[in-house]
Write a protein that holds these residues in place. Structure first.
Motif, PDB file in Angstrom:
ATOM      1  N   PHE A 243     -10.852 -15.662  -0.991  1.00  0.00           N
ATOM      2  CA  PHE A 243      -9.460 -15.357  -1.313  1.00  0.00           C
ATOM      3  C   PHE A 243      -8.893 -14.414  -0.249  1.00  0.00           C
ATOM      4  O   PHE A 243      -9.625 -13.806   0.516  1.00  0.00           O
ATOM      5  N   VAL A 244      -7.561 -14.337  -0.260  1.00  0.00           N
ATOM      6  CA  VAL A 244      -6.872 -13.298   0.508  1.00  0.00           C
ATOM      7  C   VAL A 244      -6.143 -12.428  -0.499  1.00  0.00           C
ATOM      8  O   VAL A 244      -5.551 -12.946  -1.455  1.00  0.00           O
ATOM      9  N   LEU A 245      -6.210 -11.127  -0.320  1.00  0.00           N
ATOM     10  CA  LEU A 245      -5.430 -10.210  -1.155  1.00  0.00           C
ATOM     11  C   LEU A 245      -4.224  -9.758  -0.342  1.00  0.00           C
ATOM     12  O   LEU A 245      -4.377  -9.241   0.767  1.00  0.00           O
ATOM     13  N   LEU A 246      -3.039 -10.005  -0.880  1.00  0.00           N
ATOM     14  CA  LEU A 246      -1.822  -9.520  -0.234  1.00  0.00           C
ATOM     15  C   LEU A 246      -1.357  -8.301  -1.023  1.00  0.00           C
ATOM     16  O   LEU A 246      -0.858  -8.410  -2.136  1.00  0.00           O
ATOM     17  N   SER A 247      -1.601  -7.148  -0.426  1.00  0.00           N
ATOM     18  CA  SER A 247      -1.309  -5.894  -1.106  1.00  0.00           C
ATOM     19  C   SER A 247       0.059  -5.425  -0.626  1.00  0.00           C
ATOM     20  O   SER A 247       0.243  -5.173   0.569  1.00  0.00           O
ATOM     21  N   THR A 248       1.032  -5.334  -1.546  1.00  0.00           N
ATOM     22  CA  THR A 248       2.404  -5.067  -1.099  1.00  0.00           C
ATOM     23  C   THR A 248       2.907  -3.700  -1.559  1.00  0.00           C
ATOM     24  O   THR A 248       2.637  -3.273  -2.669  1.00  0.00           O
ATOM     25  N   GLY A 249       3.596  -3.044  -0.657  1.00  0.00           N
ATOM     26  CA  GLY A 249       4.195  -1.743  -0.920  1.00  0.00           C
ATOM     27  C   GLY A 249       5.147  -1.528   0.240  1.00  0.00           C
ATOM     28  O   GLY A 249       5.846  -2.453   0.652  1.00  0.00           O
ATOM     29  N   THR A 250       5.149  -0.349   0.832  1.00  0.00           N
ATOM     30  CA  THR A 250       5.945  -0.127   2.049  1.00  0.00           C
ATOM     31  C   THR A 250       5.481  -1.103   3.129  1.00  0.00           C
ATOM     32  O   THR A 250       6.257  -1.718   3.845  1.00  0.00           O
ATOM     33  N   TRP A 251       4.155  -1.219   3.248  1.00  0.00           N
ATOM     34  CA  TRP A 251       3.556  -2.238   4.123  1.00  0.00           C
ATOM     35  C   TRP A 251       3.054  -3.374   3.246  1.00  0.00           C
ATOM     36  O   TRP A 251       2.567  -3.136   2.142  1.00  0.00           O
ATOM     37  N   SER A 252       3.133  -4.611   3.753  1.00  0.00           N
ATOM     38  CA  SER A 252       2.446  -5.721   3.085  1.00  0.00           C
ATOM     39  C   SER A 252       1.216  -6.029   3.918  1.00  0.00           C
ATOM     40  O   SER A 252       1.341  -6.417   5.090  1.00  0.00           O
ATOM     41  N   ILE A 253       0.057  -5.839   3.322  1.00  0.00           N
ATOM     42  CA  ILE A 253      -1.182  -6.011   4.077  1.00  0.00           C
ATOM     43  C   ILE A 253      -1.953  -7.204   3.517  1.00  0.00           C
ATOM     44  O   ILE A 253      -2.269  -7.242   2.326  1.00  0.00           O
ATOM     45  N   SER A 254      -2.209  -8.196   4.387  1.00  0.00           N
ATOM     46  CA  SER A 254      -3.017  -9.354   3.984  1.00  0.00           C
ATOM     47  C   SER A 254      -4.465  -9.047   4.336  1.00  0.00           C
ATOM     48  O   SER A 254      -4.780  -8.836   5.508  1.00  0.00           O
ATOM     49  N   LEU A 255      -5.326  -9.022   3.326  1.00  0.00           N
ATOM     50  CA  LEU A 255      -6.733  -8.657   3.542  1.00  0.00           C
ATOM     51  C   LEU A 255      -7.615  -9.865   3.253  1.00  0.00           C
ATOM     52  O   LEU A 255      -7.542 -10.447   2.164  1.00  0.00           O
ATOM     53  N   PHE A 391      -4.050 -13.627  -3.883  1.00  0.00           N
ATOM     54  CA  PHE A 391      -3.654 -12.706  -4.955  1.00  0.00           C
ATOM     55  C   PHE A 391      -2.633 -11.738  -4.381  1.00  0.00           C
ATOM     56  O   PHE A 391      -2.882 -11.125  -3.339  1.00  0.00           O
ATOM     57  N   VAL A 392      -1.502 -11.595  -5.048  1.00  0.00           N
ATOM     58  CA  VAL A 392      -0.482 -10.657  -4.582  1.00  0.00           C
ATOM     59  C   VAL A 392      -0.447  -9.488  -5.550  1.00  0.00           C
ATOM     60  O   VAL A 392      -0.272  -9.678  -6.754  1.00  0.00           O
ATOM     61  N   ASP A 393      -0.650  -8.273  -5.047  1.00  0.00           N
ATOM     62  CA  ASP A 393      -0.456  -7.141  -5.957  1.00  0.00           C
ATOM     63  C   ASP A 393       0.576  -6.177  -5.387  1.00  0.00           C
ATOM     64  O   ASP A 393       1.009  -6.305  -4.242  1.00  0.00           O
ATOM     65  N   GLY A 394       1.024  -5.230  -6.207  1.00  0.00           N
ATOM     66  CA  GLY A 394       2.057  -4.292  -5.752  1.00  0.00           C
ATOM     67  C   GLY A 394       3.454  -4.840  -6.011  1.00  0.00           C
ATOM     68  O   GLY A 394       3.641  -5.824  -6.734  1.00  0.00           O
ATOM     69  N   GLY A 395       4.442  -4.204  -5.384  1.00  0.00           N
ATOM     70  CA  GLY A 395       5.862  -4.453  -5.668  1.00  0.00           C
ATOM     71  C   GLY A 395       6.298  -5.910  -5.675  1.00  0.00           C
ATOM     72  O   GLY A 395       6.936  -6.384  -6.623  1.00  0.00           O
ATOM     73  N   PHE A 396       5.957  -6.670  -4.617  1.00  0.00           N
ATOM     74  CA  PHE A 396       6.455  -8.049  -4.519  1.00  0.00           C
ATOM     75  C   PHE A 396       5.824  -8.972  -5.567  1.00  0.00           C
ATOM     76  O   PHE A 396       6.340 -10.048  -5.825  1.00  0.00           O
ATOM     77  N   TYR A 416      -1.386 -16.357  -6.942  1.00  0.00           N
ATOM     78  CA  TYR A 416      -1.322 -15.615  -8.203  1.00  0.00           C
ATOM     79  C   TYR A 416      -0.659 -14.258  -8.003  1.00  0.00           C
ATOM     80  O   TYR A 416      -0.895 -13.594  -6.984  1.00  0.00           O
ATOM     81  N   ALA A 417       0.128 -13.849  -8.979  1.00  0.00           N
ATOM     82  CA  ALA A 417       0.545 -12.442  -9.035  1.00  0.00           C
ATOM     83  C   ALA A 417      -0.556 -11.738  -9.821  1.00  0.00           C
ATOM     84  O   ALA A 417      -0.933 -12.177 -10.909  1.00  0.00           O
ATOM     85  N   ALA A 418      -1.086 -10.690  -9.243  1.00  0.00           N
ATOM     86  CA  ALA A 418      -2.195  -9.986  -9.897  1.00  0.00           C
ATOM     87  C   ALA A 418      -1.685  -8.641 -10.340  1.00  0.00           C
ATOM     88  O   ALA A 418      -1.095  -7.907  -9.551  1.00  0.00           O
ATOM     89  N   SER A 419      -1.884  -8.313 -11.615  1.00  0.00           N
ATOM     90  CA  SER A 419      -1.472  -6.968 -11.947  1.00  0.00           C
ATOM     91  C   SER A 419      -2.671  -6.220 -12.474  1.00  0.00           C
ATOM     92  O   SER A 419      -3.441  -6.717 -13.294  1.00  0.00           O
ATOM     93  N   MET A 420      -2.814  -5.062 -11.900  1.00  0.00           N
ATOM     94  CA  MET A 420      -3.921  -4.219 -12.284  1.00  0.00           C
ATOM     95  C   MET A 420      -3.407  -2.826 -12.059  1.00  0.00           C
ATOM     96  O   MET A 420      -2.864  -2.507 -11.017  1.00  0.00           O
ATOM     97  N   ALA A 421      -3.531  -2.009 -13.084  1.00  0.00           N
ATOM     98  CA  ALA A 421      -3.045  -0.647 -12.914  1.00  0.00           C
ATOM     99  C   ALA A 421      -3.924   0.033 -11.886  1.00  0.00           C
ATOM    100  O   ALA A 421      -5.149   0.055 -12.025  1.00  0.00           O
ATOM    101  N   GLN A 422      -3.314   0.552 -10.830  1.00  0.00           N
ATOM    102  CA  GLN A 422      -4.010   1.485  -9.930  1.00  0.00           C
ATOM    103  C   GLN A 422      -5.256   0.919  -9.265  1.00  0.00           C
ATOM    104  O   GLN A 422      -6.369   1.374  -9.503  1.00  0.00           O
ATOM    105  N   ALA A 423      -5.061  -0.098  -8.404  1.00  0.00           N
ATOM    106  CA  ALA A 423      -6.199  -0.777  -7.774  1.00  0.00           C
ATOM    107  C   ALA A 423      -7.099   0.161  -6.973  1.00  0.00           C
ATOM    108  O   ALA A 423      -8.321   0.082  -7.051  1.00  0.00           O
ATOM    109  N   SER A 424      -6.505   1.083  -6.186  1.00  0.00           N
ATOM    110  CA  SER A 424      -7.387   1.891  -5.328  1.00  0.00           C
ATOM    111  C   SER A 424      -8.186   2.899  -6.146  1.00  0.00           C
ATOM    112  O   SER A 424      -9.353   3.175  -5.849  1.00  0.00           O
TER     113      SER A 424
END
Length: 453
Positions: A243-255, A391-396, A416-424
């Motif tokens: 999978f790729v995790l797209l972590s979105t906030g100020t930066w959108s980081i594809s991991l 998996f997209v998490d964060g704002g977007f 998928y939109a992934a929601s998880m409180a407080q991933a880090s």
């Protein structure tokens, strides 16, 4: 009940959570602390204020009657060093990674070590000045040699916070492995420049992220993790197919933890980098400044259409608007080859707002342009790897237009939109699971919502 405390230290928000054995948050506190300035008047984290806040929260947690504190860990922003002396006192301000780096010093450094291209490829670190935290150590040594002499250890922020509680100094691979200029990814060891410059001995021994330091009453203290590497842990634990995790906030980081091809210089120039997992496996990543761009353009839209800034929160995906916009744009404005760098500039910056009849239509166009950039960026890390899910998490992940357009752009991948409180924070708790939690890790830590294309 037994709990683990996680201090999750962001640049603006500082949070502390207690997780129970099922990894549910049972208690939390957060604060925004005032910054101070360094000797050049540049804003930076006030390390004393942060230290006091953490120690006060810990005393408070220990007073809580219904919780038994079993373990503590940290996840914090990266690229930040605390320099301590023999007695464990910090010797300098916590310099801000956004601070400008002296051009002459930088050029001299790269000249000494085979030039930017060779060096960047070896260390998987784009040339980013102070954001390459190793360059901060080099600067201290060059500009203030007397002070540098007094440094016993250079500690990345998560490890300094752990040191506060354990008085034991360690280095963690997730902090070293993130665009620091310190690590030779080909040889999987420190780059030789550290030895040449007399810095290597000031880096404490590397300690595995899953192991803890045991303190009195059997309290287990982790050595802390870099927050981006920590946020991916719940996903790598829960999902085994690529999978790729797209972590979105100020930066959108594809991991992409499933792409271990070495970075090329071209990828580095396109803002790709490697993060390191706490298991010492590299994660290929690409960053895009799109949360920031969204904010800038949403302000512009609000002013133009004379509506409140957050009007976009009530705009939902409309297929008809999208196909109309595509029909118009396909004929006129941009051919698919851009005459500018799509990763650095959002096409929406160049659009004339008076051509849009309504806010809703203009906002759909903004999202089309942002997703267009996102596809370019994410494809840099998907390239040649068998990714089955995004998996997209964060704002977007909460933005229906973004999610629908992304699903459409990747027809062969499940989005998928992934929601998880407080991933880090959760990642930092899971990393030391075996040291405090007798229960098995559940597989329902992440809520997923599937988007059909």
């Amino acid at each position: 009940m037994n709990v683990v405390a996680i201090f999750d230290i962001g640049k603006t928000n500082k949070k502390v959570f207690l997780f129970d054995e099922n990894y549910k948050i049972v208690w939390e506190k957060s604060v925004n602390l005032d910054e101070t300035v360094d000797e050049d008047g540049f804003p930076c984290e006030d390390i004393e204020v942060l230290k006091n806040w953490i120690l006060e929260r810990l005393s408070e947690i220990k007073e809580l009657n219904n919780y038994v504190l079993k373990a503590i860990n940290f996840s914090t922003y990266g690229a930040s060093f605390v320099y301590i002396d023999e007695d464990g006192n910090s010797l300098t301000p916590l310099y801000n990674y956004l601070k400008d780096y002296p051009e002459e010093l930088k050029n001299g450094f790269y000249k000494k070590y085979k030039g930017e291209e060779v060096f960047a490829v070896k260390t998987a670190s784009p040339v980013l000045g102070s954001l390459n935290s190793g360059m901060q150590i080099y600067r201290l040594k060059e500009e203030n040699p007397e002070l540098f002499e007094k440094v016993k250890y250079c500690l990345h922020l998560p490890q300094y916070l752990s040191f506060l509680l354990t008085a034991e100094a360690y280095t963690d691979i997730t902090s070293i492995g993130c665009h620091t200029n310190l690590w030779n990814f080909k040889k999987m060891k420190y780059h030789k420049w550290l030895k040449n410059e007399g810095i290597k001995d000031k880096l404490p021994p590397i300690h595995p992220g899953k192991d803890v330091i045991k303190k009195e009453n059997d309290l287990a203290v982790g050595i802390g993790l870099h927050d981006s590497s920590s946020a991916i842990i719940p996903y790598t634990i829960n999902f085994t197919e690529p999978f790729v995790l797209l972590s979105t906030g100020t930066w959108s980081i594809s991991l992409n933890p499933f792409n271990n091809k070495p970075l090329t210089f071209e990828e580095l120039e396109n803002d790709c980098l490697c993060y390191m997992q706490y298991t010492e496996k590299p994660v290929k990543a690409a960053r895009l400044f799109s949360g920031n761009e969204h904010e800038v353009q949403a302000k512009r839209l609000a002013e133009h259409f004379k509506v409140p800034f957050d009007t976009f929160k009530n705009v939902y995906f409309d297929k008809k608007i999208v196909s109309n916009l595509r029909a118009v744009n396909f004929q006129i404005v941009y051919p698919k080859k851009y005459d500018f760098d799509i990763l650095k500039e959002c096409p929406f910056q160049k659009r004339d707002l008076s051509t849009f009849k309504t806010y809703e239509i203009a906002y759909h166009q903004l999202m089309l342009d942002l997703v267009e950039q996102q596809v370019f960026s994410t494809n840099l890390v998907i390239h040649n790897s068998p990714v089955k899910k995004i998996f997209v998490d964060g704002g977007f992940s909460k933005n229906s237009i973004f999610m629908n357009l992304l699903a459409e752009a990747f027809p062969d991948v499940e989005v998928y939109a992934a929601s998880m409180a407080q991933a880090s924070a959760l990642g930092a708790a899971l990393a030391i699971h075996q040291n405090w939690n007798p229960k098995p890790i559940q597989n329902d830590l992440i809520d997923l919502k599937f988007y059909k294309h």
